[in-house]
Design a protein around this motif. Structure first.
Motif, short mmCIF file in Angstrom:
data_model
loop_
_atom_site.label_atom_id
_atom_site.label_comp_id
_atom_site.label_asym_id
_atom_site.label_seq_id
_atom_site.Cartn_x
_atom_site.Cartn_y
_atom_site.Cartn_z
N TRP A 78 0.84 -1.19 0.00
CA TRP A 78 0.00 0.00 0.00
C TRP A 78 0.87 1.25 0.00
O TRP A 78 1.83 1.35 0.77
CB TRP A 78 -0.95 -0.03 1.19
N ILE A 79 0.53 2.17 -0.88
CA ILE A 79 1.35 3.37 -1.09
C ILE A 79 0.54 4.61 -0.78
O ILE A 79 -0.60 4.78 -1.25
CB ILE A 79 1.85 3.43 -2.55
N THR A 80 1.12 5.48 0.04
CA THR A 80 0.51 6.77 0.34
C THR A 80 1.02 7.78 -0.70
O THR A 80 2.24 7.86 -0.92
CB THR A 80 0.90 7.24 1.75
N CYS A 81 0.11 8.50 -1.33
CA CYS A 81 0.55 9.36 -2.44
C CYS A 81 -0.41 10.51 -2.68
O CYS A 81 -1.53 10.54 -2.15
CB CYS A 81 0.69 8.52 -3.72
N ALA A 82 0.06 11.44 -3.49
CA ALA A 82 -0.74 12.59 -3.91
C ALA A 82 -0.13 13.13 -5.20
O ALA A 82 0.93 12.67 -5.63
CB ALA A 82 -0.76 13.67 -2.82
N THR A 83 -0.79 14.10 -5.80
CA THR A 83 -0.24 14.69 -7.03
C THR A 83 0.87 15.68 -6.68
O THR A 83 0.89 16.25 -5.58
CB THR A 83 -1.33 15.46 -7.81
N PRO A 84 1.79 15.89 -7.62
CA PRO A 84 2.83 16.92 -7.39
C PRO A 84 2.22 18.29 -7.11
O PRO A 84 2.74 19.05 -6.29
CB PRO A 84 3.62 16.93 -8.70
N ARG A 135 1.37 22.70 -3.23
CA ARG A 135 0.47 23.68 -2.61
C ARG A 135 0.39 23.53 -1.10
O ARG A 135 0.37 24.53 -0.35
CB ARG A 135 -0.93 23.51 -3.23
N ARG A 136 0.37 22.28 -0.63
CA ARG A 136 0.14 22.03 0.80
C ARG A 136 1.37 21.54 1.57
O ARG A 136 1.34 21.42 2.79
CB ARG A 136 -0.98 20.99 0.94
N LYS A 150 -2.62 16.85 9.31
CA LYS A 150 -2.78 18.24 8.86
C LYS A 150 -3.15 18.33 7.38
O LYS A 150 -3.22 19.44 6.84
CB LYS A 150 -1.48 19.01 9.12
N HIS A 151 -3.38 17.17 6.74
CA HIS A 151 -3.66 17.16 5.30
C HIS A 151 -5.07 16.66 5.00
O HIS A 151 -5.74 16.06 5.86
CB HIS A 151 -2.65 16.25 4.59
N ASP A 152 -5.51 16.93 3.78
CA ASP A 152 -6.78 16.39 3.30
C ASP A 152 -6.54 14.96 2.82
O ASP A 152 -5.80 14.74 1.85
CB ASP A 152 -7.32 17.24 2.14
N CYS A 153 -7.15 14.00 3.52
CA CYS A 153 -6.96 12.58 3.19
C CYS A 153 -8.31 11.96 2.85
O CYS A 153 -9.37 12.44 3.27
CB CYS A 153 -6.30 11.85 4.35
N PHE A 154 -8.26 10.86 2.14
CA PHE A 154 -9.49 10.19 1.69
C PHE A 154 -9.30 8.68 1.82
O PHE A 154 -8.23 8.15 1.56
CB PHE A 154 -9.78 10.53 0.22
N GLY A 211 -6.07 16.51 -7.62
CA GLY A 211 -5.36 17.40 -6.71
C GLY A 211 -6.06 17.59 -5.39
O GLY A 211 -5.73 18.51 -4.62
N GLY A 212 -7.03 16.70 -5.09
CA GLY A 212 -7.82 16.89 -3.88
C GLY A 212 -7.09 16.60 -2.58
O GLY A 212 -7.43 17.16 -1.54
#
Length: 294
Positions: free
Chosen positions: A157-163, A168-169, A180-184, A227-228
């Motif tokens: 399992w990989i935790t990730c987000a867009t560049p 931005r955050r 402190k981040h928006d997670c889903f 980018g959410g």
């Protein structure tokens, strides 16, 4: 019935027994059992030979027809292994179907024009073999059952987000930064919602509070790609996005070394139908050609 036919063909119990590797008493008992079941006498027993009764002569014709039909049915089995046809019914995770089956399914179907495939998707494994299911493909811990589960791969399992989101955050430096981040994550109760990491050799769980939850992994992927925020999904699902740079792993230094096995499940290991066997072989070959590990 065979003992009756053999006895008539050879003219006596002893001759029938010698011809088929049985004892005369065994042949005699089998014929007597048949007569008792039918409540008629099929043979007049003589000291050296057997003579059909009137009922025996009538039964002989029907018995021959039955045995001929059985022989014809058995002969059809010679063609089964060579003919790949019918409908193959599969249950698997939606993300596995989309990212690890659909890309090569058209080539598979073209190679087997007499075969059709039905794919039903669901996040969790449900035993539906009594309803005609042929195989299931699922990951994680499976419930105890009499079914056969063969490990065909594993996922992490990989935790990730867009560049763009990370620019931005900011990029989380330690697992606690996720708070402190928006997670889903997923709407339903699942081990997939447990965001675990390794810190100083110990496993910890970050109590992530999701901004939104979704029933399907592809919706999580979509919200991340827009980018959410940050998601945590299996590498077989998002490996392509990471290799292409659309998603960027975070907290890799803290990634858990625990992997989830991916299982191929079927009803039993004996006499797999040709359609199951050819699909399994193709699937395992494709997994080997398209490694998703990142």
């Amino acid at each position: 019935m065979l003992a009756f036919l053999w006895a008539h063909e050879h003219g006596s119990f002893s001759s029938a027994a010698r011809a088929h590797g049985l004892s005369p008493s065994a042949i005699s008992k089998l014929v007597t059992r048949l007569e008792n079941r039918l409540s008629v006498r099929l043979f007049q027993r003589g000291t050296r030979s057997l003579t059909l009764t009137e009922e025996g002569a009538i039964y002989l014709s029907s018995a021959r027809s039955v045995m001929d039909a059985m022989a014809e049915a058995d002969s059809l089995a010679e063609f089964f292994p060579a003919k790949i046809s019918g409908t193959l019914r599969i249950h698997t995770m939606a993300t596995f179907a989309k990212h690890q089956i659909l890309p090569w399914l058209p080539d598979f179907l073209e190679a087997h024009p007499d075969l059709s495939v039905e794919i039903e998707v669901g996040a969790q494994y449900v035993d539906q073999f009594e309803k005609g299911l042929d195989i299931a493909i699922h990951s994680g811990v499976l419930p105890d059952s009499s079914r056969v589960a063969r490990r065909i791969g594993e996922s992490s399992w990989i935790t990730c987000a867009t560049p763009e989101y990370l620019s931005r955050r900011g990029t989380p430096e330690v697992p606690e930064d996720l708070l402190k981040h928006d997670c889903f994550h997923f709407t339903f109760s699942s081990p997939w919602n447990v965001w675990s990491y390794e810190v100083d050799g110990k496993s910890i769980v970050v109590p992530v509070k999701p901004r939104s939850t979704f029933t399907q992994g592809d919706l999580l992927r979509s919200v991340a790609l827009s980018g959410g925020g940050i998601i945590r999904l299996a590498d077989f699902h998002i490996g392509g996005d990471i290799k292409a740079g659309r998603l960027v792993p975070v907290l890799d230094d803290f990634r858990s070394h625990v992997v989830q096995p991916i299982y191929l499940i079927y009803a039993n290991r004996n006499n797999l139908s040709p359609r199951i066997r050819v699909f399994v072989e193709y699937l395992e070959r494709q997994i080997g050609l398209r490694p998703w590990k990142v």
